[in-house]
Write a protein that holds these residues in place. Structure first.
Motif, short mmCIF file in Angstrom:
data_model
loop_
_atom_site.label_atom_id
_atom_site.label_comp_id
_atom_site.label_asym_id
_atom_site.label_seq_id
_atom_site.Cartn_x
_atom_site.Cartn_y
_atom_site.Cartn_z
N ILE A 1 -4.16 3.16 -0.53
CA ILE A 1 -4.65 2.92 -1.65
C ILE A 1 -3.52 1.64 -1.82
CG2 ILE A 1 -4.46 3.02 -4.21
CD1 ILE A 1 -5.12 6.09 -3.66
N TYR B 1 1.01 -1.18 -0.06
CA TYR B 1 -0.28 0.13 -0.24
C TYR B 1 0.88 1.40 0.11
CZ TYR B 1 -4.07 -3.02 1.15
OH TYR B 1 -5.09 -3.84 0.83
N LYS C 1 -10.45 8.17 -6.70
CA LYS C 1 -10.42 8.43 -5.31
C LYS C 1 -10.59 9.98 -5.04
CE LYS C 1 -9.82 4.70 -3.05
NZ LYS C 1 -10.70 3.84 -2.17
#
Length: 392
Positions: free
Chosen positions: A147, A138, A164
């Motif tokens: 993310i 991540y 996002k």
């Protein structure tokens, strides 16, 4: 026993001169020499043919004596070959653009407003450099959150980050680049010109291209062996075969260790040969005739062409095939006998393949021991005869 003779010369004292009886002395000398030879033995380069055969399994020893013929050649000519297993060859190439844990990414984000979420006052873009993908795969992007980056290409990650941010700033534009490929690397070491840890990138996805990245090998290509360790598995290949056969140019995987070293396979030559030494095998297959020739051939004054031995430990499967028996287990000591005086002896020796760790031993001819015996017997006699002459 001696004879004593007196002679008188004018103007001198009478004297006497001992004279050894040569025939009697010779008999004593010969007897003494024979006893000495039988007690101490004679120097030689190793055991005789008979002594080796006396150590056979049939005679209570631990060695199988095998006389080489065509059947034995077919059974014994097993040579472990270098090469990669199907698992190595079937592995697909790593996508050079795939993000992995440990990679370092760079983000550029443009916002379609003068006063954006991320951009500084008066700026329309934000540069986020040196974002390292953590061990779980991540990254953290402000306002987009944590993310999942690993497993995505930079383009796929760009779309995820854009989605996002769309709910928080109008029409964001995102660009993702891989700054470094620390998560997809291999280690290259050994006889190369530039050892180190190298990323798997688009130009270096295969073994040959990675070796080029490391500057190539620093030893003669003919004796260079390349080993690839992957997890608990490993495979090796001759450098020459790597470039001559595309199947050996395997795709690399993250964490591979590449080792380049000089091949250390060898055989040992002993006995009545032109030289006694340890000989590298190189990358070519060597037969018994070539092995003898590599150390100067048979000694013309010492060697017994009927007593050329190749000594080795055979694995169970080969030993069973050579001996024609299924009741033996484990590695077996085998002494292969090559008789070069037979009509087909040279051909059989030419077809007999030498393997790593073999000992090629040539016994001395029987007459050599006779010559040494006669020399040991006659030398004292000659010396005594010389001494006898000195007294005359």
């Amino acid at each position: 026993m001696t004879e004593v003779s007196f002679s008188t010369h004018p103007g001198s004292m009478a004297g006497f001169r001992p004279r050894f009886l040569t025939s009697r002395v010779a008999r004593v000398a010969i007897l003494g020499a024979v006893l000495l030879v039988s007690a101490c033995g004679l120097p030689r380069s190793g055991p005789t043919k008979g002594q080796i055969i006396s150590g056979s399994v049939e005679k209570g020893g631990s060695t199988h004596i095998v006389h080489v013929d065509d059947r034995v050649n077919r059974a014994a000519n097993y040579s472990p070959a270098y090469g990669f297993s199907s698992d190595f060859r079937a592995a697909g190439q790593v996508g050079a653009d795939e993000v992995r844990p440990g990679d370092v990414l760079g983000l550029s984000i443009w916002e379609n407003v003068d006063d954006g979420l991320l951009a500084s006052m008066g700026q329309s873009s934000t540069q986020l450099q040196q974002l390292q993908v953590d061990s779980q795969g991540y990254i953290f992007v402000p306002y987009a959150g944590r993310i999942r980056a690993a497993g995505n290409s930079p383009d796929e990650l760009r779309r995820i980050i854009t989605q996002k941010l769309e709910s928080q700033t109008p029409d964001p534009q995102v660009m993702v680049t891989r700054v470094a490929g620390d998560g997809a690397t291999v280690s290259v070491m050994g006889k190369v010109n530039a050892q180190g840890v190298f990323p798997i990138e688009r130009p270096t996805r295969t073994l040959s291209s990675m070796l080029s990245k490391a500057g190539g090998v620093s030893i003669e290509p003919e004796v260079a062996v390349v080993t690839v360790k992957r997890g608990n598995s490993s495979g090796k290949v001759w450098l020459r075969d790597l470039y001559s056969n595309a199947r050996n140019d395997i795709a690399l995987r993250p964490g591979d260790v590449i080792l380049v070293e000089e091949d250390e396979r060898s055989f040992t030559a002993l006995g009545a040969l032109g030289g006694q030494t340890k000989v590298p095998l190189g990358n070519d297959q060597i037969n018994a005739i070539e092995a003898v020739a590599m150390v100067g051939g048979l000694s013309t004054t010492l060697a017994d062409p009927k007593g050329v031995f190749v000594l080795r430990d055979e694995p169970q499967s080969v030993a069973r095939a050579v001996l024609g028996r299924n009741d033996i287990y484990g590695n077996q000591r085998v002494a292969y006998v090559l008789d070069l005086t037979r009509p087909d002896g040279m051909f059989l020796a030419r077809d007999f393949v030498i393997r790593d760790g073999d000992t090629v031993y040539v016994t001395e001819a029987p007459f050599v021991q006779w010559q040494k015996t006669l020399s040991a017997i006659l030398t004292p006699v000659t010396q005594l005869g010389t001494a006898d002459g000195a007294f005359r």
